[in-house]
Design a protein around this motif. Structure first.
Motif, PDB file in Angstrom:
ATOM      1  N   MET A  39      43.195 -24.502  43.372  1.00 31.61           N
ATOM      2  CA  MET A  39      42.372 -23.435  42.840  1.00 31.61           C
ATOM      3  C   MET A  39      41.256 -24.058  42.010  1.00 31.61           C
ATOM      4  SD  MET A  39      43.581 -20.067  40.799  1.00 31.61           S
ATOM      5  CE  MET A  39      43.542 -20.449  39.081  1.00 31.61           C
ATOM      6  N   SER A  40      40.007 -23.828  42.396  1.00 31.82           N
ATOM      7  CA  SER A  40      38.864 -24.374  41.677  1.00 31.82           C
ATOM      8  C   SER A  40      37.932 -23.239  41.293  1.00 31.82           C
ATOM      9  CB  SER A  40      38.124 -25.366  42.572  1.00 31.82           C
ATOM     10  OG  SER A  40      36.949 -25.788  41.941  1.00 31.82           O
ATOM     11  N   ASP A  41      37.715 -23.071  39.975  1.00 31.55           N
ATOM     12  CA  ASP A  41      36.850 -21.971  39.541  1.00 31.55           C
ATOM     13  C   ASP A  41      35.803 -22.423  38.521  1.00 31.55           C
ATOM     14  OD1 ASP A  41      38.372 -22.366  37.314  1.00 31.55           O
ATOM     15  OD2 ASP A  41      39.159 -20.325  37.206  1.00 31.55           O
ATOM     16  N   ASN A  42      35.577 -23.743  38.395  1.00 31.85           N
ATOM     17  CA  ASN A  42      34.548 -24.321  37.523  1.00 31.85           C
ATOM     18  C   ASN A  42      34.767 -24.033  36.047  1.00 31.85           C
ATOM     19  OD1 ASN A  42      33.252 -25.431  39.682  1.00 31.85           O
ATOM     20  ND2 ASN A  42      31.779 -23.768  39.906  1.00 31.85           N
ATOM     21  N   THR A  43      35.944 -23.581  35.640  1.00 29.51           N
ATOM     22  CA  THR A  43      36.213 -23.397  34.217  1.00 29.51           C
ATOM     23  C   THR A  43      37.092 -24.546  33.753  1.00 29.51           C
ATOM     24  OG1 THR A  43      38.138 -22.006  34.647  1.00 29.51           O
ATOM     25  CG2 THR A  43      36.029 -20.885  34.295  1.00 29.51           C
ATOM     26  N   LEU A  44      36.915 -24.945  32.520  1.00 28.72           N
ATOM     27  CA  LEU A  44      37.683 -26.043  31.969  1.00 28.72           C
ATOM     28  C   LEU A  44      38.629 -25.532  30.902  1.00 28.72           C
ATOM     29  CD1 LEU A  44      34.842 -28.684  31.491  1.00 28.72           C
ATOM     30  CD2 LEU A  44      36.495 -28.544  33.342  1.00 28.72           C
ATOM     31  N   SER A  45      39.837 -26.067  30.907  1.00 27.47           N
ATOM     32  CA  SER A  45      40.767 -25.718  29.840  1.00 27.47           C
ATOM     33  C   SER A  45      40.415 -26.550  28.614  1.00 27.47           C
ATOM     34  CB  SER A  45      42.200 -26.018  30.278  1.00 27.47           C
ATOM     35  OG  SER A  45      42.390 -27.418  30.363  1.00 27.47           O
ATOM     36  N   GLN A  46      40.940 -26.190  27.474  1.00 28.01           N
ATOM     37  CA  GLN A  46      40.694 -26.931  26.243  1.00 28.01           C
ATOM     38  C   GLN A  46      41.092 -28.400  26.406  1.00 28.01           C
ATOM     39  OE1 GLN A  46      39.065 -26.037  23.726  1.00 28.01           O
ATOM     40  NE2 GLN A  46      39.160 -23.836  23.574  1.00 28.01           N
ATOM     41  N   GLU A  47      42.159 -28.673  27.149  1.00 29.62           N
ATOM     42  CA  GLU A  47      42.636 -30.033  27.325  1.00 29.62           C
ATOM     43  C   GLU A  47      41.692 -30.875  28.178  1.00 29.62           C
ATOM     44  OE1 GLU A  47      44.720 -27.314  28.203  1.00 29.62           O
ATOM     45  OE2 GLU A  47      45.515 -27.252  26.182  1.00 29.62           O
ATOM     46  N   GLN A  48      40.888 -30.258  29.042  1.00 28.02           N
ATOM     47  CA  GLN A  48      40.010 -30.988  29.934  1.00 28.02           C
ATOM     48  C   GLN A  48      38.707 -31.417  29.259  1.00 28.02           C
ATOM     49  OE1 GLN A  48      40.190 -27.859  32.962  1.00 28.02           O
ATOM     50  NE2 GLN A  48      40.749 -29.461  34.410  1.00 28.02           N
ATOM     51  N   VAL A  49      38.370 -30.863  28.115  1.00 28.70           N
ATOM     52  CA  VAL A  49      37.161 -31.210  27.396  1.00 28.70           C
ATOM     53  C   VAL A  49      37.542 -32.158  26.273  1.00 28.70           C
ATOM     54  CG1 VAL A  49      35.239 -30.346  25.995  1.00 28.70           C
ATOM     55  CG2 VAL A  49      36.072 -29.003  27.936  1.00 28.70           C
TER      56      VAL A  49
ATOM     57  N   GLY B 234      34.872 -33.540  20.670  1.00 24.98           N
ATOM     58  CA  GLY B 234      33.594 -34.150  20.326  1.00 24.98           C
ATOM     59  C   GLY B 234      32.664 -34.303  21.510  1.00 24.98           C
ATOM     60  N   GLY B 235      33.163 -34.105  22.729  1.00 22.57           N
ATOM     61  CA  GLY B 235      32.329 -34.218  23.922  1.00 22.57           C
ATOM     62  C   GLY B 235      31.667 -32.895  24.259  1.00 22.57           C
ATOM     63  N   TRP B 236      30.575 -32.973  24.990  1.00 27.40           N
ATOM     64  CA  TRP B 236      29.862 -31.763  25.415  1.00 27.40           C
ATOM     65  C   TRP B 236      30.448 -31.246  26.718  1.00 27.40           C
ATOM     66  CZ3 TRP B 236      26.358 -29.125  22.606  1.00 27.40           C
ATOM     67  CH2 TRP B 236      25.801 -29.766  21.498  1.00 27.40           C
ATOM     68  N   SER B 237      30.593 -29.944  26.820  1.00 31.41           N
ATOM     69  CA  SER B 237      31.049 -29.325  28.068  1.00 31.41           C
ATOM     70  C   SER B 237      29.911 -29.370  29.085  1.00 31.41           C
ATOM     71  CB  SER B 237      31.449 -27.866  27.823  1.00 31.41           C
ATOM     72  OG  SER B 237      30.285 -27.063  27.609  1.00 31.41           O
TER      73      SER B 237
ATOM     74  N   VAL C 283      33.177 -29.086  17.047  1.00 30.60           N
ATOM     75  CA  VAL C 283      33.080 -29.891  15.825  1.00 30.60           C
ATOM     76  C   VAL C 283      33.765 -29.073  14.736  1.00 30.60           C
ATOM     77  CG1 VAL C 283      31.003 -31.166  16.508  1.00 30.60           C
ATOM     78  CG2 VAL C 283      30.754 -28.960  15.387  1.00 30.60           C
ATOM     79  N   ALA C 284      33.404 -29.256  13.488  1.00 32.88           N
ATOM     80  CA  ALA C 284      33.904 -28.364  12.438  1.00 32.88           C
ATOM     81  C   ALA C 284      33.076 -27.094  12.557  1.00 32.88           C
ATOM     82  CB  ALA C 284      33.745 -28.997  11.067  1.00 32.88           C
ATOM     83  N   GLY C 285      33.397 -26.304  13.558  1.00 31.15           N
ATOM     84  CA  GLY C 285      32.588 -25.179  14.014  1.00 31.15           C
ATOM     85  C   GLY C 285      32.280 -25.438  15.477  1.00 31.15           C
ATOM     86  N   MET C 286      31.081 -25.074  15.909  1.00 33.28           N
ATOM     87  CA  MET C 286      30.713 -25.292  17.312  1.00 33.28           C
ATOM     88  C   MET C 286      29.222 -25.577  17.408  1.00 33.28           C
ATOM     89  SD  MET C 286      32.042 -25.164  20.478  1.00 33.28           S
ATOM     90  CE  MET C 286      33.390 -24.009  20.582  1.00 33.28           C
ATOM     91  N   ASN C 287      28.879 -26.587  18.216  1.00 30.96           N
ATOM     92  CA  ASN C 287      27.489 -26.857  18.548  1.00 30.96           C
ATOM     93  C   ASN C 287      27.201 -26.269  19.926  1.00 30.96           C
ATOM     94  OD1 ASN C 287      26.655 -28.361  16.285  1.00 30.96           O
ATOM     95  ND2 ASN C 287      27.603 -30.212  17.095  1.00 30.96           N
ATOM     96  N   TYR C 288      26.011 -25.747  20.094  1.00 30.05           N
ATOM     97  CA  TYR C 288      25.573 -25.172  21.368  1.00 30.05           C
ATOM     98  C   TYR C 288      24.250 -25.803  21.757  1.00 30.05           C
ATOM     99  CZ  TYR C 288      28.918 -21.465  20.302  1.00 30.05           C
ATOM    100  OH  TYR C 288      30.062 -20.762  20.001  1.00 30.05           O
ATOM    101  N   ARG C 289      24.097 -26.126  23.037  1.00 29.81           N
ATOM    102  CA  ARG C 289      22.822 -26.552  23.605  1.00 29.81           C
ATOM    103  C   ARG C 289      22.477 -25.536  24.688  1.00 29.81           C
ATOM    104  NH1 ARG C 289      23.748 -32.981  24.640  1.00 29.81           N
ATOM    105  NH2 ARG C 289      23.356 -33.641  22.500  1.00 29.81           N
ATOM    106  N   TYR C 290      21.461 -24.747  24.396  1.00 32.79           N
ATOM    107  CA  TYR C 290      21.027 -23.718  25.343  1.00 32.79           C
ATOM    108  C   TYR C 290      19.838 -24.238  26.140  1.00 32.79           C
ATOM    109  CZ  TYR C 290      23.822 -20.373  22.657  1.00 32.79           C
ATOM    110  OH  TYR C 290      24.846 -19.696  22.038  1.00 32.79           O
ATOM    111  N   LYS C 291      19.959 -24.268  27.478  1.00 31.59           N
ATOM    112  CA  LYS C 291      18.806 -24.542  28.338  1.00 31.59           C
ATOM    113  C   LYS C 291      18.057 -23.229  28.467  1.00 31.59           C
ATOM    114  CE  LYS C 291      20.209 -28.226  31.465  1.00 31.59           C
ATOM    115  NZ  LYS C 291      20.511 -28.556  32.878  1.00 31.59           N
ATOM    116  N   CYS C 292      16.786 -23.252  28.081  1.00 32.30           N
ATOM    117  CA  CYS C 292      16.005 -22.020  28.032  1.00 32.30           C
ATOM    118  C   CYS C 292      14.706 -22.131  28.814  1.00 32.30           C
ATOM    119  CB  CYS C 292      15.628 -21.704  26.586  1.00 32.30           C
ATOM    120  SG  CYS C 292      17.027 -21.449  25.486  1.00 32.30           S
ATOM    121  N   LEU C 293      14.204 -20.985  29.217  1.00 34.58           N
ATOM    122  CA  LEU C 293      12.819 -20.872  29.641  1.00 34.58           C
ATOM    123  C   LEU C 293      12.052 -20.441  28.408  1.00 34.58           C
ATOM    124  CD1 LEU C 293      13.158 -19.084  33.103  1.00 34.58           C
ATOM    125  CD2 LEU C 293      12.869 -21.517  32.639  1.00 34.58           C
ATOM    126  N   ALA C 294      10.888 -21.046  28.196  1.00 34.02           N
ATOM    127  CA  ALA C 294      10.102 -20.763  27.000  1.00 34.02           C
ATOM    128  C   ALA C 294       8.709 -20.309  27.396  1.00 34.02           C
ATOM    129  CB  ALA C 294      10.027 -22.006  26.125  1.00 34.02           C
TER     130      ALA C 294
END
Length: 94
Positions: free
Chosen positions: A1-11, A14-17, A52-63
């Motif tokens: 079963m492949s659905d492109n979602t990652l479990s917490q254990e797979q990330v 400190g690494g980026w999803s 992290v101590a919280g969460m970092n987000y990197r949004y790819k955007c159109l500007a």
């Protein structure tokens, strides 16, 4: 079963999803952090997260800077602490 979602254990901690489509919660965090930003309009397309101590987000955007029709891509980085409001930490054109 492949659905492109990652479990917490797979990330790695400190690494980026991998980039993925935004959830409703990720879109709400983006909107809250960008509230009051004037000039360039950023439209998020995908997001990558980092625990992290919280969460970092990197949004790819159109500007775009209305009324100009020129559109470019940008990365908007946002930090969401465990308690408190999310804040924009960096914006870079790609």
């Amino acid at each position: 079963m492949s659905d492109n979602t990652l479990s917490q254990e797979q990330v790695l901690v400190g690494g980026w999803s991998p980039y993925h489509p935004l959830t409703a919660e990720e879109k709400a965090i983006f909107d809250e952090a960008m509230k009051g930003l004037l000039g360039v309009v950023y439209t998020p397309q995908q997001v990558s997260t980092q625990v992290v101590a919280g969460m970092n987000y990197r949004y790819k955007c159109l500007a775009q800077m209305p009324p100009a029709e020129v559109v470019w891509e940008a990365i908007v980085e946002i930090y969401k602490p465990l308690k408190g409001q999310p804040i924009v930490t960096h914006i870079s054109r790609i």
